[in-house]
Write an enzyme that holds these catalytic residues in place. Structure first.
Site, PDB file in Angstrom:
ATOM      1  N   SER A 108       0.829  -1.191   0.000  1.00 19.27           N
ATOM      2  CA  SER A 108       0.000   0.000   0.000  1.00 19.27           C
ATOM      3  C   SER A 108       0.873   1.254   0.000  1.00 19.27           C
ATOM      4  O   SER A 108       1.681   1.431  -0.904  1.00 19.27           O
ATOM      5  CB  SER A 108      -0.960  -0.058   1.196  1.00 19.27           C
ATOM      6  OG  SER A 108      -2.093   0.725   0.973  1.00 19.27           O
ATOM      7  N   ASP A 122      -8.976  -5.583  -5.814  1.00 22.06           N
ATOM      8  CA  ASP A 122      -8.624  -4.550  -4.843  1.00 22.06           C
ATOM      9  C   ASP A 122      -9.473  -3.308  -5.110  1.00 22.06           C
ATOM     10  O   ASP A 122      -9.291  -2.621  -6.121  1.00 22.06           O
ATOM     11  CB  ASP A 122      -7.136  -4.224  -4.948  1.00 22.06           C
ATOM     12  CG  ASP A 122      -6.620  -3.391  -3.779  1.00 22.06           C
ATOM     13  OD1 ASP A 122      -7.431  -2.675  -3.162  1.00 22.06           O
ATOM     14  OD2 ASP A 122      -5.413  -3.461  -3.497  1.00 22.06           O
ATOM     15  N   HIS A 135      -7.285  -6.061  -1.044  1.00 23.26           N
ATOM     16  CA  HIS A 135      -6.079  -5.353  -0.599  1.00 23.26           C
ATOM     17  C   HIS A 135      -5.330  -6.244   0.397  1.00 23.26           C
ATOM     18  O   HIS A 135      -5.346  -6.012   1.611  1.00 23.26           O
ATOM     19  CB  HIS A 135      -6.517  -4.032   0.036  1.00 23.26           C
ATOM     20  CG  HIS A 135      -5.455  -2.987   0.096  1.00 23.26           C
ATOM     21  ND1 HIS A 135      -4.833  -2.476  -1.019  1.00 23.26           N
ATOM     22  CD2 HIS A 135      -4.899  -2.343   1.162  1.00 23.26           C
ATOM     23  CE1 HIS A 135      -3.954  -1.551  -0.651  1.00 23.26           C
ATOM     24  NE2 HIS A 135      -3.968  -1.464   0.674  1.00 23.26           N
TER      25      HIS A 135
END
Length: 610
Positions: free
Chosen positions: A186, A291, A322
């Site tokens: 991320s 995602d 995610h």
């Protein structure tokens, strides 16, 4: 590690080699160093900036765990730069950095230090600028954060100064080879992308997991907002230095073109893709095709740009959201990552760069290797949407209302069906829809969704990102009393459903010419507008139907308002552009809606912390 390499060399010398034998693959680095005896220390690396305008250059805090080597033995570094070490944690168990009474790192999040330090690597946990123990200001993927992380690579190569907590200068050249691999999920992986795009010497590889390559595309989608005041929100989450960072904080709220959705200099400074040509590090991309937080266009466009620049690449795609691959394919992931770092940081010729470039989850728990991604043979096939004119008025439909019962007329949508399919349909790449439209307002959001209609076992990616935490544990590396290497096991959530949305796309109509400014539509005039759809990889079974659903405002995913616009589509002059493998023939049938002005609404969905 030296013992392991010596033992391997002796084995090779003692083994008779047959004629024309293939070169032997060297063994991986072995756990020959004592993790409990590792050196743990903190340094503050000087950056080139003074973001908080206090008259001194900012310093980023770096916590190090490194093997206690013999004098003269130097080791490479695995580095994770993150804003989350104090506020939110890393990994499925949200681990934070923990320090002893003297302020020395006692527990490092994730398994990287536990596993790799015994194998002859140093671990560096970098507090991004303005977060945790670093000075300066968090600028949300911007130049300060990238420059701060880059400075750490420079320090590890002896090019910039660093200091201990009491101000004593400290160097890494006695123990560091200067060969650095950045990894992170991320935001962490996003900054790894940004640092690689500087071309800094010494950064040999990056492993961006569910990472951002353009922060505009993360917070905006082709002119539509995904969340309001989001740069400021993120800064507030990760940093407690807002009072010292007035100028940066103000810029985050005033320079991001919130009112227009334009791409401007603020976003250009947070767009790493144009600098792909400067990347010399190898890149190992990992991303979930479902995602909803960091959408797939983030990896796909970066991947294409890196390919054009000739960068050495590898990619793993999975069907969850995610999610870190450590929580999907734990054993294969650790083994593959180990070999990747051994090759690019230690120079071991283990052949990993000659193996298939792509690994794609093709069904829940089923992974298939491929020569590349998109799959070789994938072609962009253009197919019409039908014939005649259809009109639909914005109804702010929920996603389920928009995609359910595609053969019926539903106000606020156009549903195009291709099928039932007579053969399996493999989608691999980035789709789009080219629409010939007439709109009775200066703008509206145009939304397109691809749907797989037909019963199947599917990853339930909209619940817990598609995974669930089990009660069992597995251990990866060595432990101390303060930092154990054991983590709860994780499994995919799999359910049987009769349909699933595959991928989505949005386009603000007034940004159809350029994202840098709005070009309002003239009501009643015909326009050709392309709606990009997020990259995807999936196989639709024979007997299933591919659906294309067109709507306008999409309150679960974007902040675009319901304008009440009526859009008329010329189906014959519009087309779906689908990246397909094979020669499946698609023939459309269309359910045209009535035109009404009902209104429903829900909170935006998908956007969270990167």
């Amino acid at each position: 590690m030296l013992k392991a390499l010596l033992a391997a060399a002796l084995v090779l010398l003692a083994t008779p080699m047959p004629a024309r034998a293939a070169p032997s693959t060297p063994p991986p680095t072995a756990p020959v160093y004592d993790y409990a005896d590792a050196i743990r220390e903190s340094v503050w690396v000087q950056t080139p900036n003074d973001a908080d305008e206090d008259g001194t250059r900012d310093r980023v805090a770096v916590d190090l765990v490194r093997p206690r080597t013999a004098p003269g033995v130097r080791v490479p570094i695995i580095m994770d730069g993150s804003p989350y070490y104090a506020c939110c944690g890393r990994g499925n168990e949200s681990e934070l950095k923990e320090y002893d009474a003297n302020g020395v790192i006692a527990k490092a999040p994730l398994f990287y230090d536990n596993y790799f330090v015994p194998r002859g690597y140093a671990w560096a946990g970098v507090d991004l600028t303005g977060t945790n123990r670093s000075t300066g200001c968090a600028d949300v993927g911007g130049p300060y954060e990238v420059a701060g992380a880059k400075a750490v690579v420079d320090w590890l190569n002896g090019r910039v100064p660093a200091f201990t907590a009491d101000g004593t200068p400290v160097s890494a050249t006695a123990w560091s080879t200067g060969r650095v691999g950045m990894i992170g999920k991320s935001w962490d992986g996003s900054v790894a992308n940004g640092v690689a795009a500087t071309g800094v010497e010494g950064l040999e590889t990056i492993v961006p997991i569910s990472a951002i390559s353009s922060w505009y595309d993360y917070m905006r989608v082709n002119g539509s907002l995904r969340g309001r005041n989001y740069p400021s929100y993120l800064q507030n989450v990760v940093s407690d230095r807002l009072a010292a960072c007035e100028a940066v904080t103000k810029s985050l709220s005033t320079d991001s073109a919130e009112s227009t959705g334009d791409y401007n200099a603020f976003w250009q400074a947070r767009d790493y893709r144009p600098a792909a040509g400067r990347v010399h590090a190898s890149v190992f991309v990992v991303h979930g095709v479902n995602d909803l937080n960091v959408a797939t266009g983030q990896f796909a466009r970066w991947w294409d740009d890196l390919a054009a620049a000739g960068v050495t690449r590898k990619i793993w795609l999975h069907q969850t959201g995610h999610v870190d691959p450590f929580d999907l394919r734990r054993g294969p992931w650790v083994e593959t990552l180990h070999r990747w770092f051994d090759h690019f940081l230690y120079g071991l010729d283990n052949g990993i760069e000659r193996e298939p470039r792509a690994s794609v989850e093709t069904a829940p728990g089923v992974y298939t290797d491929a020569k590349d991604w998109p799959l070789p043979g994938s072609r962009a096939i253009r197919t019409p949407l039908g014939t005649g004119l259809v009109s639909y008025t914005d109804e702010s439909l929920s996603e389920e209302a928009a995609v359910a019962n595609p053969g019926t007329v539903v106000a606020g949508r156009v549903a195009v069906r291709y099928g039932p399919l007579t053969t399996p349909l493999r989608i691999s790449g980035t789709p789009s829809v080219q629409l010939r439209v007439r709109v009775d307002r200066p703008t509206t959001q145009l939304t397109a969704k691809l749907v797989d209609y037909g019963p199947a076992s599917r990853v339930q990616y909209d619940v817990g990102e598609g995974v669930r935490t089990l009660t069992t544990e597995s251990c990866w590396g060595e432990s101390t009393a303060a930092d154990d290497a054991c983590y709860f096991d994780v499994a995919e959530r799999v359910v049987t459903t009769d349909h699933a949305v595959l991928t989505r796309g949005w386009q603000d109509a007034a940004h159809h010419v350029t994202l840098r400014r709005t070009t309002p539509l003239v009501p009643g005039r015909w326009y050709t507008i392309t709606v990009p759809i997020a990259a995807y990889d999936a196989t639709l079974a024979a007997g299933h139907t591919l659906g294309l659903v067109l709507t306008q405002s999409d309150p679960e995913f974007t902040e675009a308002p319901d304008t009440g616009a009526t859009v008329t589509v010329d189906l014959a002059k519009s087309s779906l552009v689908l990246p397909m493998v094979g020669s499946t023939v698609l023939r459309p049938s269309t359910a045209a809606p009535r035109t009404t002005n009902g209104l429903t609404g829900q909170a935006p969905r998908g956007l969270r912390l990167p």
